[in-house]
Scaffold this motif. Structure first.
Motif: not given
Length: 126
Positions: A14, A18-19, A21
């Motif tokens: 996760y 997410t980082c 992105a």
């Protein structure tokens, strides 16, 4: 499978995804932060964070001096994020405007990216 290993995989993937992105789409995200500062989005994402945080804290509240404490801290951070978003959505909206033009915000993204990579390494090598 050990619960700590599973959660290391979950939080590691996760955080890494997410980082990454946020890092690669930084300009787009900063240009469209107003869409994320919508009151309904803040409250909905708060309930999601609250749910994930509560589950994580309930099943993995391990305070030891090794990598497993990272999983616990991330669960508590998710819980805290959910609480703040659900109880104080206007505060979150105001802070979104404040953080919109801050250049130093890339530092937490990079930090959490490396925490995520570390957890992915732990999760998939143990």
């Amino acid at each position: 499978m050990d619960l700590s290993i599973f959660l290391a995989k979950f939080w590691g993937l996760y955080l890494t995804i997410t980082c990454a992105a946020m890092f690669f789409n930084r300009k787009f995200i900063l240009e469209h932060v107003d869409h994320f500062a919508n009151l309904y989005f803040i409250i909905f994402s708060g309930f999601v964070s609250l749910l994930i945080g509560i589950l994580s804290v309930l099943i993995h509240n391990v305070w030891v001096f090794d990598w497993r404490v990272l999983v616990t801290i991330i669960g508590w951070l998710a819980l805290l994020k959910g609480i703040v978003r659900v109880l104080f959505p206007e505060f979150v909206m105001k802070k979104a405007d404040y953080f919109k033009n801050k250049k130093w915000l890339i530092l937490p993204v990079v930090l959490f990216f490396f925490v995520g990579l570390y957890l992915v390494y732990i999760g998939f090598t143990f």
